[in-house]
Write a protein that holds these residues in place. Structure first.
Motif, PDB file in Angstrom:
ATOM      1  N   GLU A 182      42.159  43.035  49.261  1.00 43.77           N
ATOM      2  CA  GLU A 182      42.583  42.920  50.653  1.00 43.77           C
ATOM      3  C   GLU A 182      43.892  42.161  50.756  1.00 43.77           C
ATOM      4  N   ARG A 183      43.996  41.044  49.988  1.00 47.77           N
ATOM      5  CA  ARG A 183      45.219  40.250  49.939  1.00 47.77           C
ATOM      6  C   ARG A 183      45.232  39.512  48.599  1.00 47.77           C
ATOM      7  N   PRO A 184      46.411  39.193  48.063  1.00 46.85           N
ATOM      8  CA  PRO A 184      46.487  38.524  46.758  1.00 46.85           C
ATOM      9  C   PRO A 184      45.721  37.209  46.685  1.00 46.85           C
ATOM     10  N   SER A 185      45.655  36.468  47.766  1.00 49.18           N
ATOM     11  CA  SER A 185      44.951  35.191  47.726  1.00 49.18           C
ATOM     12  C   SER A 185      43.450  35.350  47.522  1.00 49.18           C
ATOM     13  N   ASP A 186      42.928  36.587  47.586  1.00 43.55           N
ATOM     14  CA  ASP A 186      41.529  36.819  47.217  1.00 43.55           C
ATOM     15  C   ASP A 186      41.264  36.372  45.782  1.00 43.55           C
ATOM     16  N   LEU A 187      42.313  36.351  44.974  1.00 42.42           N
ATOM     17  CA  LEU A 187      42.172  35.940  43.574  1.00 42.42           C
ATOM     18  C   LEU A 187      41.951  34.438  43.428  1.00 42.42           C
ATOM     19  N   ALA A 188      42.140  33.681  44.492  1.00 44.53           N
ATOM     20  CA  ALA A 188      41.993  32.225  44.407  1.00 44.53           C
ATOM     21  C   ALA A 188      40.615  31.810  43.923  1.00 44.53           C
TER      22      ALA A 188
END
Length: 268
Positions: A182-188
Motif C-alpha cells: 500500500e505504501r513503502p512505510s508498510d515495511l517498517a
C-alpha cells in the motif's frame, strides 16, 4: 534473554522456530546477486544458515539459490535447539549439513564462513544486544565474508535486512512483493532489531520512510503502468536525497538498498 557464557554451551537463546518454505527468497536472491562473485572467488565457499528454525527448508533453499551463482557453495545450518538439528539430519546431502550451535558459529576444522545469514533471529533480543552479536558474528567471517541479518513476515512478502562486513554494517535493503504494497512505510514493521525502535521522529530511518511514502504518493500516476513502474519512479526520485547503493536492475525486483551510514540510529 539469559546470556550463556559457558564455552561448553551454544551462545544465544532458542527462537520460536517459525519457518515456511520460500520465506527467505527475497533475501536469498539479493545475496546471490550481491555476494555471488565473492563466493565464486572463495577457496572455501561455505555459507551458514544461522537459526534456521523448526524445519530445514531455508537451508535447503539457500543451497540451491547460492549454487546458481557459485556452484561450489556449501551450506551449514546451525541451530541452538538440539531437537531441530536431529529433525534436519535426514535432509543432509553433499554440500548440506546441520550442526548444533549458536552465535559462536561452530564449523569443523577451523573453517570460517564466507557468508552468515541470520533471518528472524534477533527479533527476541534487546536492541542493546545487537551490536555485540553483530561483532561476534562478523568476527567469525572469512576475509571478504558477509553477514546478512534481518526480518521478514511469515510468507516473505516484506523483508528488511542489514549487510555487514568485517568493518561493520554497510547497507540496509528493503524488499517487498509490490502487488501487496500500500505504501513503502508498510515495511517498517519488518525493520531489523537495530532499527525497529528507531522509527520515530528525529531518527534517520523514520525520515527515510517518510520521504519514501511521499515519493510513492507523487508517483501515483505511474500506477497505471503497474506497481513495478511506480516503485522504480519513486525510488529514482528518492535517490536525489538519499544515498542508494543499487540501481534499476535491483529496483525492478521490488528492492532498494541504502547506505547504512544514512540510516544508522542517532546516539543517545
Amino acid at each position: 534473554m539469559a546470556s550463556r557464557t559457558s564455552p561448553a554451551r551454544p551462545v544465544g537463546a532458542v527462537t520460536r522456530g517459525t519457518t515456511n518454505p520460500n520465506r527467505l527468497r527475497r533475501m536469498d536472491r539479493w545475496i546471490a546477486a550481491a555476494h555471488g562473485p565473492e563466493l565464486r572467488r572463495s577457496s572455501d565457499p561455505v555459507a551458514v544458515d544461522l537459526g534456521y528454525g523448526a524445519a530445514p527448508w531455508t537451508a535447503v533453499e539457500l543451497l540451491g539459490r547460492l549454487r546458481t551463482a557459485a556452484p561450489a557453495t556449501e551450506v551449514v545450518g546451525i541451530e541452538i535447539e538440539p531437537a531441530r538439528v536431529a529433525a534436519a539430519k535426514p535432509y543432509e546431502r553433499l554440500g548440506l549439513a546441520f550442526r548444533h550451535g549458536g552465535f559462536e558459529v561452530p564449523l569443523p576444522d577451523g573453517r570460517r564462513p564466507a557468508l552468515i545469514r541470520a533471518a528472524n533471529v534477533l527479533r527476541q533480543y534487546d536492541e542493546g544486544e545487537v551490536a555485540a552479536v553483530w561483532a561476534r558474528l562478523c568476527g567469525r567471517l572469512a576475509p571478504g565474508g558477509l553477514l546478512v541479518e534481518g526480518t521478514c513476515d511469515e510468507i516473505g512478502r516484506r523483508h528488511v535486512w542489514v549487510a555487514l562486513g568485517a568493518e561493520g554494517p554497510r547497507t540496509v535493503t528493503f524488499a517487498t512483493r509490490l502487488g501487496s504494497l500500500e505504501r513503502p512505510s508498510d515495511l517498517a514493521e519488518r525493520l531489523p532489531k537495530a532499527l525497529i525502535h528507531r522509527n520515530v521522529p528525529g531518527e534517520p530511518v523514520h525520515a527515510f520512510l517518510r520521504d519514501f511514502d511521499r515519493a510513492w504518493a507523487a508517483a501515483a500516476p505511474y500506477a497505471s503502468l503497474g506497481a513495478r513502474q511506480r516503485w522504480i519512479k519513486a525510488v529514482r526520485d528518492l535517490s536525489a536525497d538519499w544515498p542508494l547503493a543499487d540501481g534499476e536492475r535491483r529496483w525492478r525486483q521490488g528492492e532498494v538498498t541504502v547506505n547504512w551510514a544514512a540510516l544508522q540510529p542517532r546516539t543517545g
